[in-house]
Design a protein around this motif. Structure first.
Motif, PDB file in Angstrom:
ATOM      1  N   SER A  45      22.143  -6.708 -18.449  1.00 37.54           N
ATOM      2  CA  SER A  45      22.541  -7.264 -17.167  1.00 37.54           C
ATOM      3  C   SER A  45      23.142  -8.669 -17.331  1.00 37.54           C
ATOM      4  O   SER A  45      24.157  -9.001 -16.714  1.00 37.54           O
ATOM      5  CB  SER A  45      21.317  -7.270 -16.251  1.00 37.54           C
ATOM      6  OG  SER A  45      21.601  -7.903 -15.067  1.00 37.54           O
ATOM      7  N   ARG A  46      22.539  -9.466 -18.220  1.00 35.43           N
ATOM      8  CA  ARG A  46      23.116 -10.789 -18.496  1.00 35.43           C
ATOM      9  C   ARG A  46      24.530 -10.644 -19.063  1.00 35.43           C
ATOM     10  O   ARG A  46      25.457 -11.352 -18.660  1.00 35.43           O
ATOM     11  CB  ARG A  46      22.249 -11.550 -19.510  1.00 35.43           C
ATOM     12  CG  ARG A  46      20.879 -11.988 -18.977  1.00 35.43           C
ATOM     13  CD  ARG A  46      20.258 -13.079 -19.859  1.00 35.43           C
ATOM     14  NE  ARG A  46      20.162 -12.716 -21.263  1.00 35.43           N
ATOM     15  CZ  ARG A  46      19.070 -12.207 -21.848  1.00 35.43           C
ATOM     16  NH1 ARG A  46      17.965 -12.000 -21.149  1.00 35.43           N
ATOM     17  NH2 ARG A  46      19.083 -11.916 -23.132  1.00 35.43           N
ATOM     18  N   ALA A  47      24.701  -9.706 -19.994  1.00 35.92           N
ATOM     19  CA  ALA A  47      26.006  -9.517 -20.645  1.00 35.92           C
ATOM     20  C   ALA A  47      27.057  -9.087 -19.623  1.00 35.92           C
ATOM     21  O   ALA A  47      28.162  -9.626 -19.575  1.00 35.92           O
ATOM     22  CB  ALA A  47      25.899  -8.493 -21.764  1.00 35.92           C
ATOM     23  N   LEU A  48      26.703  -8.106 -18.785  1.00 39.10           N
ATOM     24  CA  LEU A  48      27.675  -7.603 -17.810  1.00 39.10           C
ATOM     25  C   LEU A  48      28.100  -8.708 -16.851  1.00 39.10           C
ATOM     26  O   LEU A  48      29.285  -8.851 -16.533  1.00 39.10           O
ATOM     27  CB  LEU A  48      27.078  -6.420 -17.021  1.00 39.10           C
ATOM     28  CG  LEU A  48      26.866  -5.113 -17.804  1.00 39.10           C
ATOM     29  CD1 LEU A  48      26.090  -4.104 -16.963  1.00 39.10           C
ATOM     30  CD2 LEU A  48      28.204  -4.513 -18.250  1.00 39.10           C
ATOM     31  N   LYS A  49      27.138  -9.501 -16.399  1.00 43.86           N
ATOM     32  CA  LYS A  49      27.460 -10.590 -15.454  1.00 43.86           C
ATOM     33  C   LYS A  49      28.349 -11.638 -16.120  1.00 43.86           C
ATOM     34  O   LYS A  49      29.302 -12.126 -15.517  1.00 43.86           O
ATOM     35  CB  LYS A  49      26.168 -11.238 -14.942  1.00 43.86           C
ATOM     36  CG  LYS A  49      25.441 -10.388 -13.909  1.00 43.86           C
ATOM     37  CD  LYS A  49      24.304 -11.178 -13.263  1.00 43.86           C
ATOM     38  CE  LYS A  49      23.689 -10.443 -12.085  1.00 43.86           C
ATOM     39  NZ  LYS A  49      22.696  -9.414 -12.527  1.00 43.86           N
ATOM     40  N   ASN A  50      28.035 -12.001 -17.371  1.00 46.33           N
ATOM     41  CA  ASN A  50      28.859 -12.982 -18.079  1.00 46.33           C
ATOM     42  C   ASN A  50      30.271 -12.462 -18.296  1.00 46.33           C
ATOM     43  O   ASN A  50      31.253 -13.175 -18.098  1.00 46.33           O
ATOM     44  CB  ASN A  50      28.235 -13.333 -19.441  1.00 46.33           C
ATOM     45  CG  ASN A  50      26.983 -14.177 -19.285  1.00 46.33           C
ATOM     46  OD1 ASN A  50      26.776 -14.813 -18.255  1.00 46.33           O
ATOM     47  ND2 ASN A  50      26.137 -14.171 -20.309  1.00 46.33           N
ATOM     48  N   ILE A  51      30.374 -11.205 -18.733  1.00 51.10           N
ATOM     49  CA  ILE A  51      31.708 -10.648 -19.000  1.00 51.10           C
ATOM     50  C   ILE A  51      32.523 -10.632 -17.698  1.00 51.10           C
ATOM     51  O   ILE A  51      33.702 -10.970 -17.686  1.00 51.10           O
ATOM     52  CB  ILE A  51      31.604  -9.227 -19.622  1.00 51.10           C
ATOM     53  CG1 ILE A  51      30.934  -9.309 -20.996  1.00 51.10           C
ATOM     54  CG2 ILE A  51      32.982  -8.585 -19.751  1.00 51.10           C
ATOM     55  CD1 ILE A  51      30.649  -7.956 -21.644  1.00 51.10           C
TER      56      ILE A  51
END
Lengths: 266, 266
Positions: free
Chosen positions: A199-205
């Motif tokens: 979830s952190r990765a998707l939001k950052n991307i």
């Protein structure tokens, strides 16, 4: 069970409950629960926050996604349960197609996941009527869509199985993985391994995609500048630094504005 | 799915299947599947073999168990599924009583686990009619047997929850934990943290118990010599050494007589 927001590992415990609920709803497979546990252990080691090298990989991933001709995001049960909403937002921002792809495939589970994504606002989700096969994969694991993953030039594969990540890389696609284990075959074989929590990765991307959409020069610079091997080495160095802190008894994680985390059961 | 014996991660994959089967049989809770995943990730980091410091802790554990007045082994769903037979063998070798203790307790699950242990030859397994409470634990998690854990001087708690391990330590018992996460609250609070995979640890402790039963001098020496903090520090150092190898691309694990393991998905 109600988890207090003040709990030092609040997000992790909420995610765990979310996953068990999704498993009860037939969205997550039992093997998905075990896989999630592996992710929990890694994230604990990483301090349950995005590392600097992960951020670099996420920015490179965004650059490849915005400049792709046919970008596709692959979704399985765990991805739908833990990042369904984030996937839909990211797909809109790029824009990219979404394809449901299950390792333990059942038509029923594909349908449930498609419905879940549609509830988050996704349109034309692929996965129900596959019409192509990824070479080198056995049986139902090879199923894909000609309009989706099969013809994609850039594929984002969060929480992917190693065999599929490898098969997609063999098809000369740019494979962007999201996987907390830097040693997994998925991380080893993908073009851009993002070693961060889903979830952190998707939001950052998504954030980087929005920044980069109108900046083709920066996109070109990022594509040229990303160095896979250096990035993975930086991830390992970060892990070693974390282990050293943990060994010396520095709290498992400490973030600004948070209560000091005591040493907790993973 | 048939897993070939030649697979470099054969044992780990067999254990995973064993656990999913036990979950289908109502012996393992869904949270137990997630917990197992965490263990898998740690064991992968350790190279799926017993480390030298773990062996030292296992020998100390055996010394405490053979010299105990009332030794008890605590068993939950994951322990029954993955080490049921080993627990029964070890209990016979010491000899110790067995008590079933579940974090997500249901009478049905206790019964199934007792039956499973009896099938492996266990006698008088406790757990069905608890008649005491461990102080400082909420609700059903406190339930215990006066003839079992409640009055034990030495308790072996494999794959234990942090709260319970801590509560037992507060009762001044010698708490021997088996937990692959050296940072878990269980490992932090137990008297002798054994940082090793369940089945390997149980088998090693049983072997040491058999060696030590007739050697009270060596038992006394081991009890004096075991240094908890030093042992945990050695575990961390081992992990750092492993990470360094992994970073430099040395195979994830290599054991004599085995095929070289490639980097695999955890």
């Amino acid at each position: 069970m109600k988890i207090p927001r003040s709990h030092p590992r609040y997000e992790s415990l909420v995610r765990r409950e979310q996953l068990v609920r999704a498993w009860k709803e037939g969205i997550v497979a039992p093997e998905g629960l075990i896989a999630h546990g592996r992710g929990e252990a890694w994230d604990y080691l990483f301090g349950e926050g995005t590392s600097a090298p992960a951020l670099v990989a996420e920015r490179a991933a965004a650059a490849y996604l915005v400049s792709a001709r046919r970008p596709v995001i692959s979704v399985n049960g765990n991805v739908a349960a833990l990042g369904g909403r984030d996937v839909v937002q990211l797909a809109k921002a790029i824009p990219a197609r979404i394809e449901v792809n299950l390792f333990h495939r059942s038509e029923d589970r594909v349908k449930r996941i498609v419905r879940l994504l549609e509830r988050f606002g996704a349109k034309d989700v692929l996965g129900l009527r596959p019409n192509a096969r990824i070479p080198g994969l056995a049986s139902r694991r090879a199923l894909s869509h000609r309009e989706g993953i099969f013809s994609a030039d850039v594929v984002l594969v969060p929480l992917e199985d190693g065999d599929r990540a490898e098969a997609l890389a063999r098809m000369k696609k740019t494979v962007i993985s999201i996987d907390l284990n830097p040693l997994s075959r998925t991380s080893q074989r993908s073009t851009i391994p993002v070693v961060d929590e889903l979830s952190r990765a998707l939001k950052n991307i998504e954030k980087f995609v929005k920044e980069l959409r109108s900046d083709p020069k920066e996109v070109a610079r990022l594509r040229r500048g990303y160095a896979r091997a250096d990035n993975l080495r930086a991830v390992y160095s970060f892990l070693q630094w974390r282990l050293d802190r943990l060994r010396r008894g520095v709290p498992a994680r400490s973030r600004p504005g948070r209560k000091r985390a005591s040493l907790r059961k993973t």
